[in-house]
Motif scaffolding. Structure first.
Motif, PDB file in Angstrom:
ATOM      1  N   TRP A  50      37.946  38.171  37.961  1.00 57.22           N
ATOM      2  CA  TRP A  50      38.230  38.913  39.184  1.00 57.22           C
ATOM      3  C   TRP A  50      39.200  38.148  40.071  1.00 57.22           C
ATOM      4  O   TRP A  50      40.057  38.730  40.725  1.00 57.22           O
ATOM      5  CB  TRP A  50      36.926  39.187  39.956  1.00 57.22           C
ATOM      6  CG  TRP A  50      37.174  40.023  41.177  1.00 57.22           C
ATOM      7  CD1 TRP A  50      37.180  41.374  41.257  1.00 57.22           C
ATOM      8  CD2 TRP A  50      37.493  39.529  42.492  1.00 57.22           C
ATOM      9  NE1 TRP A  50      37.477  41.784  42.548  1.00 57.22           N
ATOM     10  CE2 TRP A  50      37.683  40.664  43.337  1.00 57.22           C
ATOM     11  CE3 TRP A  50      37.637  38.268  43.053  1.00 57.22           C
ATOM     12  CZ2 TRP A  50      37.999  40.560  44.682  1.00 57.22           C
ATOM     13  CZ3 TRP A  50      37.961  38.151  44.401  1.00 57.22           C
ATOM     14  CH2 TRP A  50      38.134  39.297  45.207  1.00 57.22           C
ATOM     15  N   PRO A  53      43.877  37.849  39.299  1.00 59.35           N
ATOM     16  CA  PRO A  53      44.996  38.617  39.875  1.00 59.35           C
ATOM     17  C   PRO A  53      45.273  38.244  41.330  1.00 59.35           C
ATOM     18  O   PRO A  53      46.421  38.236  41.766  1.00 59.35           O
ATOM     19  CB  PRO A  53      44.557  40.074  39.741  1.00 59.35           C
ATOM     20  CG  PRO A  53      43.127  40.059  39.399  1.00 59.35           C
ATOM     21  CD  PRO A  53      42.798  38.748  38.838  1.00 59.35           C
ATOM     22  N   THR A 200      48.292  42.625  46.442  1.00 54.75           N
ATOM     23  CA  THR A 200      47.115  42.079  45.759  1.00 54.75           C
ATOM     24  C   THR A 200      46.312  43.196  45.096  1.00 54.75           C
ATOM     25  O   THR A 200      45.895  43.071  43.933  1.00 54.75           O
ATOM     26  CB  THR A 200      46.215  41.306  46.739  1.00 54.75           C
ATOM     27  OG1 THR A 200      47.001  40.318  47.395  1.00 54.75           O
ATOM     28  CG2 THR A 200      45.042  40.648  46.038  1.00 54.75           C
ATOM     29  N   ARG A 204      45.750  43.583  41.113  1.00 60.37           N
ATOM     30  CA  ARG A 204      44.365  43.603  40.610  1.00 60.37           C
ATOM     31  C   ARG A 204      44.124  44.861  39.765  1.00 60.37           C
ATOM     32  O   ARG A 204      43.489  44.799  38.719  1.00 60.37           O
ATOM     33  CB  ARG A 204      43.375  43.526  41.764  1.00 60.37           C
ATOM     34  CG  ARG A 204      41.911  43.525  41.319  1.00 60.37           C
ATOM     35  CD  ARG A 204      40.954  42.968  42.355  1.00 60.37           C
ATOM     36  NE  ARG A 204      41.053  41.531  42.442  1.00 60.37           N
ATOM     37  CZ  ARG A 204      41.342  40.855  43.550  1.00 60.37           C
ATOM     38  NH1 ARG A 204      41.557  41.495  44.673  1.00 60.37           N
ATOM     39  NH2 ARG A 204      41.398  39.547  43.525  1.00 60.37           N
ATOM     40  N   TYR A 211      40.181  48.541  41.773  1.00 54.88           N
ATOM     41  CA  TYR A 211      40.725  48.152  43.080  1.00 54.88           C
ATOM     42  C   TYR A 211      39.601  48.201  44.099  1.00 54.88           C
ATOM     43  O   TYR A 211      38.571  48.834  43.843  1.00 54.88           O
ATOM     44  CB  TYR A 211      41.889  49.060  43.493  1.00 54.88           C
ATOM     45  CG  TYR A 211      41.553  50.523  43.618  1.00 54.88           C
ATOM     46  CD1 TYR A 211      41.617  51.375  42.499  1.00 54.88           C
ATOM     47  CD2 TYR A 211      41.160  51.083  44.838  1.00 54.88           C
ATOM     48  CE1 TYR A 211      41.299  52.708  42.599  1.00 54.88           C
ATOM     49  CE2 TYR A 211      40.854  52.419  44.946  1.00 54.88           C
ATOM     50  CZ  TYR A 211      40.930  53.235  43.814  1.00 54.88           C
ATOM     51  OH  TYR A 211      40.613  54.563  43.919  1.00 54.88           O
TER      52      TYR A 211
END
Lengths: 243, 312
Positions: A50, A53, A200, A204, A211
Motif C-alpha cells: 500500500w 505508490p 498520489t 495508487r 483509491y
C-alpha cells in the motif's frame, strides 16, 4: 510554436548540465526520497504494498521540485536568469524549459524509487500503461509546481526552507503514508486542496487498483489541469517580474 | 542623414514618484559608436534595460531599426546583443557550452553554432580556454566571453553596459580594441559608461545624462568646445599652495582645484589670470615652479556640464 518548444528543450538541457549534480538537487532530489522509501518499505512489512505508490509519488515530488529550487534560485542570485529574457522566446517557453529540466530529472529519479520498491515489494502495477501515464503526469505536475514555487519565493536564500515547509506537511496530508480515509475531517478537507493528493491517488489506483476517495478520472484530470495551470501562472509571473 | 539604428522619443521611466528617465530623445545612427555617459544613478542602465525589454517603458517610444521595442519585442531581441554590467553567463558551463547555448536560443543551426562559437572564441583570445568553466575565468576573460556571447547571433546593435567596469588598465584596453574592431565590422554600438575618458576616446557621439535627462549630446570635440571659453592653467607653487579662496579672488580665474601638488585653475582669460597670479605670488612670497596652459579635458567638460555632483 515548434521553435519555442525546441528552445524549451535547450533550456532544459542546459539546466540538467548545470544543476543535476548540485548538492541541493542530489540530497533533496535523490538521496532523501530513496532513504525515505527504504526506511518505510523495509519497516512496514505487510502494508508495504500500500505504501509503495505513495512513496513513488513522494520521490517524484521531491526530485522534481528540488531541481527547480536550485536552478531558479541560483540564476536569480547571480543574475543569469535575466539572460533568458533577452532571447526571442515567449515567457511560456521559459517556464516550460525550466519545468522540463525538473521533469526529466524527476523521471530519472523516480525510476530509482520504482526499482527499489519493486525489489522490496515484488508487485507489478495492476495497470502498467496507466501507471506510466500517471508517473508522467505526476512528474509534469510536480515540476511545474516546483517552478512556480521557486518564482514565488522572494528571498532566494530562503528557498529550501520554504520549499520544505510546504513539502513536508504534504507528505502527511496527501495520502502518501497515511490513508486519506483515516485522516480527521479538517485534515481530509485540507488534503483536497493539495495538488500532491491527486497525483498520489492516481498512482495508487494504477498500482493497486484502489483509491481512497478521489476517483481516478478526477485525480488524473486535476493532475493534468493543475500542472498546466501552474505553467501558465509561472509564465505570467515571469512577465510580471519585469519592473 | 543615415538611418537611426536606435530611435527614442519621449522615453520615460517612473518608479512610483521617482522619475528615473525623464522624456529623453535621441537617435543613434547606423554604424556609429554612441556613448551614454553619466554619473551613478543618472538613468543610463535604466535606459538600456528599457531598450532591451528588461524594464517596462512608462511613457514614450523606442525603436530598433524602425521596430517598436514593445510591440515587436521578440523580433527586436533577434536584432540586438546585450552585454550587461555584470558578467552573468552560466557558471557551471564551459566557454564553449555557453556560446553554443546562446546560439541554440537564437535559433542558429548546429553547424552555424559550431562555426560561430569557434570564430568568436578565437577572435576574443579564448580558444585555448574553450573547455574552462565560466566560473573559473578571470574577471577580464569573463567580460570577453560575455561580449562574445552577445555576438553569437550576429546582432546589428550591441548594447554594452559599463563594459570595462572593474577591469585593470590592460583589460580596459583589450575591450576598447574589441569595441573598435566590432564597429569596423558594421555593428552599431551603444555604450554606457561613467568613465569620461572611455566615452570620449571611443565614441563618435556622446549623450550626457544626469537626473534622467539628457543634458548634452554631441561629438566629443564639440562637447569640449561647449566650454572652450575656459582653459586650464596648471601651476605648482613654492613653498606650498596658497588657499583656494585667495586664488579665486584673482580676475580671470573661474574655478580652483588641487590635484596632488598641482593647482588646476579653470580660467576664462588666461593672460589676465597669469598677470594676477604673478602679482599675487610676488606680494605673498610664493614662486611658480611649473606653469602650463591647456584646453579643458574630458573630466572638466563633464563636471562643467553635470554640475559636479552625482544624481540622487
Amino acid at each position: 510554436m515548434l521553435g519555442n518548444l525546441v528552445r524549451s528543450f535547450y533550456i532544459a538541457k542546459k539546466d540538467l548540465k548545470e544543476y543535476y549534480l548540485k548538492p541541493g538537487t542530489m540530497s533533496w532530489g535523490v538521496v532523501f526520497p530513496i532513504a525515505f522509501t527504504l526506511a518505510f518499505l523495509i519497516r512496514r512489512g505487510g502494508i508495504a504494498a500500500w505504501l509503495a505508490p505513495g512513496l513513488i509519488s513522494m520521490a517524484i515530488f521531491f526530485s522534481s521540485t528540488s531541481m527547480s529550487a536550485v536552478s531558479i534560485v541560483f540564476e536569480r542570485k547571480v543574475g543569469s536568469f535575466e539572460r533568458l529574457l533577452l532571447f526571442p522566446v515567449s515567457y511560456t517557453c521559459i517556464a516550460l524549459g525550466k519545468s522540463l529540466s525538473s521533469f526529466l530529472f524527476g523521471i530519472l529519479s523516480s525510476l530509482t524509487t520504482v526499482i527499489i520498491a519493486y525489489m522490496i515489494v515484488p508487485v507489478m502495477p495492476s495497470n502498467l500503461l496507466l501507471f506510466i501515464l500517471c508517473i508522467i503526469l505526476a512528474t509534469f505536475h510536480s515540476s511545474t509546481f516546483g517552478v512556480l514555487l521557486a518564482f514565488l519565493v522572494k528571498d532566494p536564500s530562503q528557498t529550501m526552507t520554504i520549499f520544505n515547509i510546504i513539502r513536508f506537511p504534504m507528505i502527511f496530508l496527501s495520502g502518501i503514508i497515511i490513508p486519506l480515509n483515516s485522516l480527521p475531517l479538517p485534515a481530509k478537507i485540507a488534503s483536497i486542496f493539495l495538488p500532491l493528493t491527486y497525483s498520489t491517488e492516481a498512482i495508487r489506483y494504477s498500482y493497486l487498483g484502489t483509491y481512497d476517495f478521489i476517483p481516478p478520472v478526477l485525480s488524473l484530470c486535476i493532475t493534468l489541469l493543475s500542472g498546466l495551470a501552474f505553467l501558465l501562472i509561472t509564465s505570467v509571473l515571469i512577465e510580471k517580474s519585469i519592473p | 542623414m543615415s538611418q537611426c539604428a536606435i530611435e527614442v522619443k519621449g522615453l520615460t521611466k517612473r518608479y512610483g514618484l521617482l522619475v528615473a528617465v525623464d522624456h529623453i530623445n535621441f537617435c543613434v545612427r547606423d554604424g556609429e559608436i554612441f556613448g551614454f555617459l553619466g554619473p551613478n544613478g543618472a538613468g543610463k542602465t535604466t535606459t538600456v534595460r528599457m531598450l532591451c525589454g528588461l524594464t517596462r517603458i512608462t511613457e514614450g517610444k523606442a525603436y530598433i531599426y524602425g521596430h517598436d521595442v514593445v510591440g515587436e519585442h521578440m523580433f527586436v531581441k533577434s536584432l540586438i546583443g546585450v552585454v550587461p554590467d555584470i558578467s552573468n553567463l552560466y557558471y557551471e558551463l564551459s566557454c564553449w557550452d555557453n556560446l553554443l547555448f546562446m546560439g541554440e536560443m537564437h535559433g542558429l543551426s548546429k553547424s552555424e553554432r559550431i562555426r560561430r562559437a569557434e570564430e568568436l572564441l578565437k577572435l576574443f583570445g579564448l580558444w585555448s580556454r574553450r573547455n574552462v568553466l565560466f566560473k573559473n575565468l578571470s574577471k577580464g576573460l569573463k567580460r570577453r566571453l560575455t561580449i562574445a556571447a552577445a555576438l553569437m547571433h550576429n546582432p546589428k546593435v550591441l548594447f554594452l553596459d559599463e563594459p570595462t567596469i572593474g577591469l585593470d588598465v590592460m583589460g580596459k584596453r583589450v575591450i576598447w580594441r574589441i569595441v573598435r574592431e566590432l564597429n569596423s565590422r558594421g555593428i552599431t554600438i551603444f555604450l554606457t559608461t561613467h568613465n569620461i575618458y572611455e566615452a570620449f576616446r571611443l565614441c563618435s557621439r556622446v549623450a550626457i545624462i544626469n537626473h534622467g535627462k539628457i543634458v548634452a549630446l554631441d561629438t566629443p570635440a564639440r562637447l569640449k568646445k561647449l566650454i572652450s571659453a575656459e582653459e586650464v592653467l596648471e601651476i605648482e607653487f613654492y613653498p606650498s599652495n596658497p588657499p583656494v579662496n585667495e586664488l579665486k579672488r584673482i580676475k580671470g580665474i573661474v574655478d580652483v582645484r588641487y590635484s596632488g601638488s598641482t593647482v588646476r585653475l579653470v580660467v576664462s582669460d588666461p593672460l589676465k589670470a597669469l598677470e594676477g597670479l604673478i602679482r599675487y605670488a610676488r606680494m605673498n612670497g610664493y614662486s611658480l615652479n611649473m606653469v602650463s596652459l591647456r584646453s579643458a579635458d574630458a573630466e572638466e567638460v563633464f563636471i562643467n556640464i553635470v554640475g559636479g555632483y552625482s544624481a540622487g
